[in-house]
Write a protein that holds these residues in place. Structure first.
Motif, PDB file in Angstrom:
ATOM      1  N   ALA A   1       0.839  -1.201   0.000  1.00 41.84           N
ATOM      2  CA  ALA A   1       0.000   0.000   0.000  1.00 41.84           C
ATOM      3  C   ALA A   1       0.873   1.249   0.000  1.00 41.84           C
ATOM      4  O   ALA A   1       1.891   1.322   0.703  1.00 41.84           O
ATOM      5  CB  ALA A   1      -0.920  -0.009   1.215  1.00 41.84           C
TER       6      ALA A   1
ATOM      7  N   PHE B   1       0.309   7.266   0.659  1.00 41.05           N
ATOM      8  CA  PHE B   1      -0.476   8.445   0.280  1.00 41.05           C
ATOM      9  C   PHE B   1      -1.530   7.995  -0.724  1.00 41.05           C
ATOM     10  O   PHE B   1      -1.469   6.885  -1.264  1.00 41.05           O
ATOM     11  CB  PHE B   1       0.425   9.526  -0.341  1.00 41.05           C
ATOM     12  CG  PHE B   1       1.357   9.004  -1.408  1.00 41.05           C
ATOM     13  CD1 PHE B   1       0.917   8.735  -2.698  1.00 41.05           C
ATOM     14  CD2 PHE B   1       2.695   8.750  -1.112  1.00 41.05           C
ATOM     15  CE1 PHE B   1       1.765   8.234  -3.663  1.00 41.05           C
ATOM     16  CE2 PHE B   1       3.560   8.244  -2.082  1.00 41.05           C
ATOM     17  CZ  PHE B   1       3.089   7.987  -3.366  1.00 41.05           C
ATOM     18  N   SER B   2      -2.480   8.860  -0.996  1.00 42.56           N
ATOM     19  CA  SER B   2      -3.519   8.577  -1.987  1.00 42.56           C
ATOM     20  C   SER B   2      -3.154   9.218  -3.327  1.00 42.56           C
ATOM     21  O   SER B   2      -2.595  10.318  -3.358  1.00 42.56           O
ATOM     22  CB  SER B   2      -4.874   9.119  -1.520  1.00 42.56           C
ATOM     23  OG  SER B   2      -5.278   8.495  -0.324  1.00 42.56           O
ATOM     24  N   LEU B   3      -3.488   8.536  -4.399  1.00 43.64           N
ATOM     25  CA  LEU B   3      -3.280   9.115  -5.722  1.00 43.64           C
ATOM     26  C   LEU B   3      -4.327  10.184  -6.004  1.00 43.64           C
ATOM     27  O   LEU B   3      -5.436  10.149  -5.452  1.00 43.64           O
ATOM     28  CB  LEU B   3      -3.361   8.031  -6.799  1.00 43.64           C
ATOM     29  CG  LEU B   3      -2.325   6.911  -6.737  1.00 43.64           C
ATOM     30  CD1 LEU B   3      -2.527   5.957  -7.908  1.00 43.64           C
ATOM     31  CD2 LEU B   3      -0.910   7.474  -6.755  1.00 43.64           C
TER      32      LEU B   3
ATOM     33  N   PRO C   1      -7.340  11.835  -7.707  1.00 50.40           N
ATOM     34  CA  PRO C   1      -8.476  11.239  -8.425  1.00 50.40           C
ATOM     35  C   PRO C   1      -8.532  11.748  -9.862  1.00 50.40           C
ATOM     36  O   PRO C   1      -8.465  12.956 -10.107  1.00 50.40           O
ATOM     37  CB  PRO C   1      -9.686  11.704  -7.617  1.00 50.40           C
ATOM     38  CG  PRO C   1      -9.243  12.962  -6.949  1.00 50.40           C
ATOM     39  CD  PRO C   1      -7.773  12.791  -6.669  1.00 50.40           C
TER      40      PRO C   1
ATOM     41  N   SER D   1      -7.348  19.010  -8.392  1.00 49.10           N
ATOM     42  CA  SER D   1      -6.332  18.434  -7.504  1.00 49.10           C
ATOM     43  C   SER D   1      -4.939  18.947  -7.856  1.00 49.10           C
ATOM     44  O   SER D   1      -4.135  19.244  -6.969  1.00 49.10           O
ATOM     45  CB  SER D   1      -6.358  16.905  -7.595  1.00 49.10           C
ATOM     46  OG  SER D   1      -7.604  16.385  -7.175  1.00 49.10           O
TER      47      SER D   1
ATOM     48  N   TYR E   1       4.446  13.003  -5.335  1.00 47.43           N
ATOM     49  CA  TYR E   1       4.417  11.677  -4.722  1.00 47.43           C
ATOM     50  C   TYR E   1       5.752  11.343  -4.047  1.00 47.43           C
ATOM     51  O   TYR E   1       5.769  10.766  -2.950  1.00 47.43           O
ATOM     52  CB  TYR E   1       4.073  10.620  -5.767  1.00 47.43           C
ATOM     53  CG  TYR E   1       2.659  10.724  -6.291  1.00 47.43           C
ATOM     54  CD1 TYR E   1       1.611  11.145  -5.474  1.00 47.43           C
ATOM     55  CD2 TYR E   1       2.354  10.398  -7.605  1.00 47.43           C
ATOM     56  CE1 TYR E   1       0.310  11.246  -5.947  1.00 47.43           C
ATOM     57  CE2 TYR E   1       1.064  10.478  -8.094  1.00 47.43           C
ATOM     58  CZ  TYR E   1       0.042  10.903  -7.265  1.00 47.43           C
ATOM     59  OH  TYR E   1      -1.240  10.989  -7.750  1.00 47.43           O
TER      60      TYR E   1
ATOM     61  N   ARG F   1       5.760  13.184  -0.827  1.00 52.17           N
ATOM     62  CA  ARG F   1       4.867  12.543   0.147  1.00 52.17           C
ATOM     63  C   ARG F   1       5.504  11.291   0.743  1.00 52.17           C
ATOM     64  O   ARG F   1       5.201  10.917   1.891  1.00 52.17           O
ATOM     65  CB  ARG F   1       3.536  12.169  -0.519  1.00 52.17           C
ATOM     66  CG  ARG F   1       2.680  13.344  -0.966  1.00 52.17           C
ATOM     67  CD  ARG F   1       2.106  14.137   0.198  1.00 52.17           C
ATOM     68  NE  ARG F   1       1.346  13.315   1.122  1.00 52.17           N
ATOM     69  CZ  ARG F   1       0.057  12.973   0.957  1.00 52.17           C
ATOM     70  NH1 ARG F   1      -0.591  13.385  -0.122  1.00 52.17           N
ATOM     71  NH2 ARG F   1      -0.563  12.238   1.848  1.00 52.17           N
TER      72      ARG F   1
ATOM     73  N   ASN G   1      -4.990   5.236 -12.741  1.00 51.77           N
ATOM     74  CA  ASN G   1      -4.587   5.058 -11.351  1.00 51.77           C
ATOM     75  C   ASN G   1      -4.265   3.619 -10.968  1.00 51.77           C
ATOM     76  O   ASN G   1      -3.414   3.388 -10.106  1.00 51.77           O
ATOM     77  CB  ASN G   1      -5.660   5.616 -10.416  1.00 51.77           C
ATOM     78  CG  ASN G   1      -5.509   7.108 -10.191  1.00 51.77           C
ATOM     79  OD1 ASN G   1      -4.700   7.762 -10.857  1.00 51.77           O
ATOM     80  ND2 ASN G   1      -6.268   7.663  -9.265  1.00 51.77           N
ATOM     81  N   ASP G   2      -4.927   2.652 -11.583  1.00 50.82           N
ATOM     82  CA  ASP G   2      -4.643   1.264 -11.193  1.00 50.82           C
ATOM     83  C   ASP G   2      -3.208   0.878 -11.537  1.00 50.82           C
ATOM     84  O   ASP G   2      -2.507   0.275 -10.721  1.00 50.82           O
ATOM     85  CB  ASP G   2      -5.650   0.315 -11.860  1.00 50.82           C
ATOM     86  CG  ASP G   2      -5.691   0.449 -13.377  1.00 50.82           C
ATOM     87  OD1 ASP G   2      -5.299   1.519 -13.900  1.00 50.82           O
ATOM     88  OD2 ASP G   2      -6.122  -0.501 -14.052  1.00 50.82           O
TER      89      ASP G   2
ATOM     90  N   GLU H   1      -0.604   3.161  -9.452  1.00 52.24           N
ATOM     91  CA  GLU H   1      -0.427   2.726  -8.070  1.00 52.24           C
ATOM     92  C   GLU H   1       0.598   1.599  -7.974  1.00 52.24           C
ATOM     93  O   GLU H   1       1.467   1.600  -7.098  1.00 52.24           O
ATOM     94  CB  GLU H   1      -1.762   2.281  -7.484  1.00 52.24           C
ATOM     95  CG  GLU H   1      -1.673   1.889  -6.021  1.00 52.24           C
ATOM     96  CD  GLU H   1      -3.019   1.568  -5.409  1.00 52.24           C
ATOM     97  OE1 GLU H   1      -3.079   1.375  -4.175  1.00 52.24           O
ATOM     98  OE2 GLU H   1      -4.017   1.511  -6.166  1.00 52.24           O
TER      99      GLU H   1
ATOM    100  N   SER I   1       4.290   1.914  -6.227  1.00 57.86           N
ATOM    101  CA  SER I   1       4.562   0.960  -5.152  1.00 57.86           C
ATOM    102  C   SER I   1       5.846   0.187  -5.425  1.00 57.86           C
ATOM    103  O   SER I   1       6.685   0.009  -4.530  1.00 57.86           O
ATOM    104  CB  SER I   1       3.379  -0.003  -5.002  1.00 57.86           C
ATOM    105  OG  SER I   1       3.635  -0.972  -4.010  1.00 57.86           O
TER     106      SER I   1
END
Length: 323
Positions: A3, A6-8, A10, A17, A77, A80, A307-308, A311, A315
């Motif tokens: 995981a 942080f969040s991506l 949207p 954003s 990112y 973050r 985003n899929d 991410e 990661s």
């Protein structure tokens, strides 16, 4: 998949954003400037630091026809995740020096100038500002070729490397590769080195997402609008001289790959049509500490995927850098 911390952003609210991201980046920018390796040829650079500082940094080396701004989201990112970030506009891009007046043309006389410009910045800017820190060199496409050549020529400056769809061998578009390479060399020999490639044209601001290198339309459109607003970001074509130099990088890259003694993560886009994949496979095997990860549904610009995929990409990078 680990995981992310942080969040991506949207994709459905991407523009709003990114406005907030640019505001935060303006607050986290530690420094920026223009340095000259050769008098009159200034290289623009930026430095960012996360709140509370960091003990590790990433230098982002952008690709063909790109600029530092295109990596604003990636910079965010990395910040973050606790990394300081350095970036530069390579020769002929963004706010850095150009060898031709036409801002839409990307031109190079020697590909090694990119490497030497980067070495100058690392020596004069990055190393003095990152003493005692772990350093990673991240390079995409053309910037990936610059990055691996740098790691081969200047061991010790970086502790790790990440190559995103690196340009070991560029594809020839609609032409068979051997024919495309021969045509480029013929046109260069005919004195057309400063002219644009036959199939490439000035920037017109059109939305060509369907034929582009990204799989996130929101990310693609955001930077396209930034290009429309600033003539310095409107690179859209290569000269025959640039193409000749790009064709030639394969040989030094593969010949010296065995000398790279730092871990390198090679991220390959399964749907890439901009660079050839088999030479990337060769590079991954030749690197003593190389590792390859394939993103089967990604196009050339993996960092501008939906985003899929993004991410998983982020990661993998952060896990690799944490090892």
């Amino acid at each position: 998949m680990t995981a992310l911390p942080f969040s991506l952003l949207p994709e459905e609210r991407y523009d709003a954003s990114m406005e907030q991201v640019l505001l935060r980046l303006s607050q986290l920018r530690a420094a920026s400037g223009v340095d000259e390796r050769i008098p009159g040829q200034g290289i623009y650079w930026e430095q960012y630091e996360p709140e509370g500082g960091s003990d590790r940094i990433t230098f982002i080396s952008h690709g063909f026809n790109e600029s530092t701004l295109e990596y604003a989201e990636m910079t965010w990112y990395f910040l973050r995740a606790g990394y300081g970030v350095f970036l530069c506009d390579h020769m002929g891009h963004g706010r850095s020096y150009r060898l031709l007046e036409e801002t839409w043309l990307t031109h190079a006389v020697r590909f090694d100038d990119y490497v030497q410009d980067l070495h100058h910045l690392v020596t004069q800017v990055v190393l003095p500002r990152s003493r005692g820190k772990r350093r990673c060199l991240f390079g995409h496409s053309m910037g990936g070729a610059i990055a691996i050549l740098y790691l081969e020529q200047y061991p010790g400056d970086f502790d790790r490397g990440v190559l995103c769809a690196p340009m070991v061998v560029p594809a020839a578009g609609d032409f068979p590769n051997a024919l495309g390479r021969a045509f480029v060399r013929l046109m260069y020999a005919a004195g057309q080195g400063e002219k644009p490639l036959l199939t490439q044209h000035p920037f017109d601001g059109a939305d060509r997402f369907a034929h582009g290198c990204a799989t996130s339309h929101a990310r693609y459109l955001w930077y396209l609008e930034r290009k429309r607003e600033d003539v310095c970001r409107q690179n859209s074509a290569a000269t025959y001289s640039w193409a000749r130099e790009a064709i030639g990088v394969q040989y030094p890259i593969l010949a010296r790959a065995h000398t790279v003694q730092v871990p390198v993560l090679l991220c390959q886009a399964g749907l890439d049509t901009v660079v050839l994949l088999p030479p990337q496979d060769d590079l991954a095997v030749l690197l003593p500490l190389g590792r390859k990860v394939v993103y089967h549904t990604a196009k050339h610009e993996i960092y501008r995927s939906s985003n899929d995929v993004l991410e998983q990409f982020l990661s993998d990078i952060l896990c690799f850098l944490a090892q």
